[in-house]
Design an enzyme around this catalytic site. Structure first.
Site, mmCIF file in Angstrom:
data_model
loop_
_atom_site.group_PDB
_atom_site.id
_atom_site.type_symbol
_atom_site.label_atom_id
_atom_site.label_comp_id
_atom_site.label_asym_id
_atom_site.label_seq_id
_atom_site.Cartn_x
_atom_site.Cartn_y
_atom_site.Cartn_z
ATOM 1 N N THR A 1 0.819 -1.212 0.000
ATOM 2 C CA THR A 1 0.000 0.000 0.000
ATOM 3 C C THR A 1 0.856 1.268 0.000
ATOM 4 O O THR A 1 0.502 2.263 -0.641
ATOM 5 C CB THR A 1 -0.912 -0.010 1.250
ATOM 6 O OG1 THR A 1 -1.666 -1.223 1.221
ATOM 7 C CG2 THR A 1 -1.859 1.151 1.277
ATOM 8 N N ASP B 1 2.167 -6.762 -4.220
ATOM 9 C CA ASP B 1 1.418 -6.908 -2.980
ATOM 10 C C ASP B 1 2.215 -7.918 -2.161
ATOM 11 O O ASP B 1 2.744 -8.888 -2.712
ATOM 12 C CB ASP B 1 0.020 -7.465 -3.293
ATOM 13 C CG ASP B 1 -0.854 -7.543 -2.053
ATOM 14 O OD1 ASP B 1 -1.766 -6.717 -1.941
ATOM 15 O OD2 ASP B 1 -0.620 -8.438 -1.213
ATOM 16 N N SER C 1 1.490 -10.302 -0.401
ATOM 17 C CA SER C 1 1.050 -11.709 -0.481
ATOM 18 C C SER C 1 1.799 -12.446 -1.582
ATOM 19 O O SER C 1 1.833 -13.676 -1.607
ATOM 20 C CB SER C 1 -0.451 -11.786 -0.772
ATOM 21 O OG SER C 1 -1.158 -11.187 0.260
ATOM 22 N N THR D 1 2.250 -4.688 4.289
ATOM 23 C CA THR D 1 2.259 -5.092 5.701
ATOM 24 C C THR D 1 1.906 -6.568 5.902
ATOM 25 O O THR D 1 2.301 -7.166 6.901
ATOM 26 C CB THR D 1 1.270 -4.240 6.515
ATOM 27 O OG1 THR D 1 -0.022 -4.331 5.907
ATOM 28 C CG2 THR D 1 1.715 -2.797 6.572
ATOM 29 N N ASP D 2 1.154 -7.140 4.946
ATOM 30 C CA ASP D 2 0.614 -8.484 5.193
ATOM 31 C C ASP D 2 1.685 -9.527 5.521
ATOM 32 O O ASP D 2 1.494 -10.351 6.411
ATOM 33 C CB ASP D 2 -0.216 -8.956 3.982
ATOM 34 C CG ASP D 2 -1.485 -8.127 3.805
ATOM 35 O OD1 ASP D 2 -1.835 -7.348 4.719
ATOM 36 O OD2 ASP D 2 -2.134 -8.256 2.744
ATOM 37 N N THR E 1 3.849 -21.778 20.544
ATOM 38 C CA THR E 1 2.540 -21.569 21.175
ATOM 39 C C THR E 1 1.589 -20.748 20.297
ATOM 40 O O THR E 1 2.031 -19.851 19.578
ATOM 41 C CB THR E 1 2.674 -20.905 22.561
ATOM 42 O OG1 THR E 1 1.361 -20.589 23.042
ATOM 43 C CG2 THR E 1 3.497 -19.631 22.540
ATOM 44 N N GLN E 2 0.315 -21.041 20.421
ATOM 45 C CA GLN E 2 -0.708 -20.240 19.718
ATOM 46 C C GLN E 2 -0.937 -18.906 20.426
ATOM 47 O O GLN E 2 -1.581 -18.014 19.871
ATOM 48 C CB GLN E 2 -2.026 -21.012 19.658
ATOM 49 C CG GLN E 2 -1.972 -22.206 18.738
ATOM 50 C CD GLN E 2 -3.271 -23.006 18.698
ATOM 51 O OE1 GLN E 2 -4.333 -22.504 19.043
ATOM 52 N NE2 GLN E 2 -3.183 -24.244 18.269
ATOM 53 N N CYS E 3 -0.437 -18.781 21.662
ATOM 54 C CA CYS E 3 -0.607 -17.505 22.393
ATOM 55 C C CYS E 3 0.330 -16.459 21.798
ATOM 56 O O CYS E 3 1.404 -16.780 21.312
ATOM 57 C CB CYS E 3 -0.236 -17.673 23.859
ATOM 58 S SG CYS E 3 -1.270 -18.834 24.723
HETATM 59 N N1 ASP Z 1 -2.133 -6.120 0.794
HETATM 60 C C1 ASP Z 1 -1.137 -5.139 1.113
HETATM 61 C C2 ASP Z 1 0.219 -5.824 1.153
HETATM 62 O O1 ASP Z 1 0.559 -6.442 2.108
HETATM 63 C C3 ASP Z 1 -1.436 -4.467 2.379
HETATM 64 C C4 ASP Z 1 -0.426 -3.442 2.809
HETATM 65 O O2 ASP Z 1 0.452 -3.044 2.083
HETATM 66 O O3 ASP Z 1 -0.499 -3.020 3.932
HETATM 67 O O4 ASP Z 1 0.925 -5.726 0.225
#
Ligand code: ASP
Length: 346
Positions: free
Chosen positions: A17, A61, A63, A93-94, A280-282
């Site tokens: 983003t 992105d 992802s 961020t993802d 751990t899942q915590c």
């Molecule tokens: N879908 C975006 C990414 O991770 C979200 C972001 O940038 O915050 O590339």
């Protein structure tokens, strides 16, 4: 480098983003023109250092970011290492926590800052958090004390906090404070001043050359336990062709059901050289195998403790170790030590 100023920072724009702008005509998202960085963010002119940039083409992105892109980021840093005081990686961020963790293992003996940042709103939008994140990340990447980098680590800077990258998790898809580091203190907080928490920052000892590690092996699975998990499901995970390691996300302090079928499957896997790491899942706290009866059998089945490591870091550390070693005994031994502050071994 463009000009000679007191310091220089290399901006590596990978996507996400933060690298987006809003087309004034159509209102749709378009890539931000980093070649016009100074025009678009004139505040940067006030810094007394060069800012150069390189850009992924196409911008991704996060992802879509994985080992191939981690290698290209690590190579960019490695080849430019001598020419810059620090590096800022603009990233979605993802999966930023995975990238930061991977880079922390791939750049051995790092003595300069590598600061990842991004934003929840595109940099070209009025309310963007991207400008502040970018400006502060650049300042931190260039920060020095007595001639040495203040934060010679792979970090994530987001909203107002600097975290050790391999301790972070994305925790929020909505608010600007998108990251948390539940088992390790903030390395710095940015308010009116940037306050560095010097006692928790990792420094390499002595003058050591940066070593670039490219070898990564992705034959890994994450197995998250849940009440009622079936034998067929667990068996299918362990039957994954080529599987070499599993991150076992267990309950609480590292506990799992004591069903015989589960114990047998885990034991069979470790006997066949599959490394199983108990995480751990915590969010906060550590695996303590043996604290409850429901973890003793995991230990007996050859599962090793991931202590307070995050899943993101367990995955990337395993990719790194599998890429470097063949025998599971060595991988288990190396998994049990902290390389660059990624976990607290007690
Ligand atoms: N879908 C975006 C990414 O991770 C979200 C972001 O940038 O915050 O590339």
């Amino acid at each position: 480098m463009s000009e000679t100023k007191s310091r220089s920072v290399l901006l590596i724009c990978t996507g996400g983003t933060i690298t987006m702008s809003v087309d004034p005509g159509t209102g749709s998202l378009t890539p931000f023109r980093f070649d016009q960085l100074y025009k678009q963010i004139p505040e940067l002119n006030k810094f007394d250092f060069n800012i150069d940039f390189v850009q992924f083409n196409p911008l991704l992105d996060s992802s879509e970011v994985g080992p191939k892109e981690w290698i290209s980021m690590a190579e960019t840093i490695y080849h430019a290492y001598g020419n810059y005081d620090g590096f800022v990686v603009l990233h979605g961020t993802d999966t930023m926590a995975y990238t930061a963790s991977a880079l922390s293992f791939m750049l051995e003996h790092l003595q300069k800052p590598v600061i990842l940042t991004g934003s929840q709103l595109p940099i070209g939008m009025i309310r963007t958090d991207g400008k502040e994140n970018l400006i502060t990340a650049i300042e931190i990447a260039a920060a020095k004390e007595y001639g040495s980098a203040l934060v010679p680590e792979v970090c994530i800077f987001f909203e107002n906090t600097l975290w050790r990258g391999n301790r972070t998790t994305k925790k929020n898809a909505e608010l600007f404070n998108a990251f948390g580091s539940y088992n390790y203190a903030a390395l710095a907080t940015a308010g009116v001043h940037i306050r560095y928490n010097r006692t928790v920052i990792h420094h390499e000892r002595g003058e050591r050359e940066l070593i670039l590690h490219r070898a990564l092996d992705t034959n890994i699975a994450i197995l998250k336990l849940f009440p009622g998990i079936s034998e067929a499901y667990v068996e299918a995970v362990f039957n994954t062709p080529g599987l070499r390691a599993v991150v076992l996300e267990s309950f609480g302090a590292g506990n799992a059901p004591s069903s015989q079928w589960l114990i047998d499957l885990l034991k069979k896997a470790t006997d066949h050289g599959i490394v199983i790491v108990n995480v751990t899942q915590c969010n906060t706290g550590s695996v303590e195998m043996g604290r409850y009866k429901t973890s003793v059998h995991l230990h007996d089945a050859g599962v090793i403790s991931g202590y307070d490591i995050t899943t993101e870091t367990a995955v990337t550390k395993l990719m790194f170790l599998l890429g470097h070693y063949q025998d599971s005994e060595t991988i288990c031994k190396e998994m049990g030590r902290s390389f660059c502050g990624e976990m607290t071994v007690e």
